[in-house]
Enzyme design. Sequence first.
Site, short mmCIF file in Angstrom:
data_model
loop_
_atom_site.label_atom_id
_atom_site.label_comp_id
_atom_site.label_asym_id
_atom_site.label_seq_id
_atom_site.Cartn_x
_atom_site.Cartn_y
_atom_site.Cartn_z
N ARG A 124 -58.10 56.85 20.59
CA ARG A 124 -58.39 56.34 19.56
C ARG A 124 -59.80 56.93 19.13
O ARG A 124 -60.63 57.04 19.99
CB ARG A 124 -58.59 54.97 19.28
CG ARG A 124 -57.29 54.08 18.76
CD ARG A 124 -57.23 52.59 18.88
NE ARG A 124 -58.31 52.17 18.11
CZ ARG A 124 -58.69 50.73 17.93
NH1 ARG A 124 -57.80 50.03 18.43
NH2 ARG A 124 -59.59 50.37 17.49
N LYS A 147 -56.29 41.72 22.72
CA LYS A 147 -55.56 40.89 21.69
C LYS A 147 -54.15 41.78 21.53
O LYS A 147 -53.14 41.17 21.27
CB LYS A 147 -56.11 40.70 20.45
CG LYS A 147 -57.56 40.36 20.03
CD LYS A 147 -58.25 40.36 18.79
CE LYS A 147 -58.20 41.83 18.14
NZ LYS A 147 -59.09 42.69 18.57
P1 AMP Z 1 -58.77 47.39 15.70
O1 AMP Z 1 -57.53 48.14 15.90
O2 AMP Z 1 -58.37 45.76 15.34
O3 AMP Z 1 -60.00 47.30 16.65
O4 AMP Z 1 -59.42 47.68 14.18
C1 AMP Z 1 -59.86 49.09 14.14
C2 AMP Z 1 -60.85 49.19 13.07
O5 AMP Z 1 -60.03 49.11 11.86
C3 AMP Z 1 -62.17 48.22 12.80
O6 AMP Z 1 -63.24 48.62 13.57
C4 AMP Z 1 -62.31 48.12 11.31
O7 AMP Z 1 -62.95 49.27 10.89
C5 AMP Z 1 -61.02 48.42 10.74
N1 AMP Z 1 -60.23 46.91 10.59
C6 AMP Z 1 -59.19 46.35 11.29
N2 AMP Z 1 -58.98 44.95 10.88
C7 AMP Z 1 -59.84 44.59 9.97
C8 AMP Z 1 -60.14 43.51 9.19
N3 AMP Z 1 -59.57 42.61 9.24
N4 AMP Z 1 -61.11 43.80 8.34
C9 AMP Z 1 -61.82 44.82 8.16
N5 AMP Z 1 -61.67 45.87 8.90
C10 AMP Z 1 -60.61 45.80 9.77
#
Ligand code: AMP
Length: 218
Positions: free
Chosen positions: A164, A16
């Site tokens: 990460r 994404k």
């Molecule tokens: P991502 O970079 O989208 O994979 O997000 C990394 C981490 O950030 C996730 O595993 C969640 O812990 C937190 N996170 C990101 N977006 C959200 C959201 N919309 N709601 C809750 N936690 C989020």
Amino acid sequence: MKNVRIILIGPPGGGKGTQAKLLQDKYGIVQLSTGDILRAAVKAGTAVGLEAKAVMEIGQLVSDDIVIRIIADRIKESDCLNGFILDGFPRTVAQAEALDDLLTVQKLILNRVIEVHVPDEILIQRITGRFACALCGVGYHDVFQRPRREGTCDSCGSSEFIRRKDDNKETVQLRLQTYRAQTTPLFPYYEGRGLLQVIDGTMSVKNVAQQLEKVLAT
Ligand code: AMP
């Protein structure tokens, strides 16, 4: 493409973020990634960052209240006037409902919700191998996309790279479980409103971008 509001939903490692960045570069529609915003908050050591850090490290979701507040503030900024691509938000039905309310208040319409579909086996390999340039953020992969010159970023020449913290095998499994339990209920939520379209995220970055453009053109 002008004034469009798109949601990209997909599992961790589904691509994404990569696709949202491509759309941002091509059409000037801003990418809003709650993951990026939260990681920046953790790095800066803000109150939100301190609260989010532990939860993110174990692959669970940050509270709805926090992320809804982040998005509510962010979509009021001037660079969102031309539309936005939501990448990683909403992730729960409560977040989707809050987004509906925010958009209604601002008299804005949601144009598309796109699922980037990728099966689990592929995701684990993708996520555990990914890393990025510490300086300019360009993404690489141990197997699929190494820098042209070993140890040097193709884009800015830096020799510093980062991974990460949550991109390890154990946390990935937990993130996938969280995705299945909390985020997939969004599909019936948006399908019922005729907004959902699905693209095949297993293909190359270029191919997925083409599928995305096709969907957005219809
Ligand atoms: P991502 O970079 O989208 O994979 O997000 C990394 C981490 O950030 C996730 O595993 C969640 O812990 C937190 N996170 C990101 N977006 C959200 C959201 N919309 N709601 C809750 N936690 C989020």
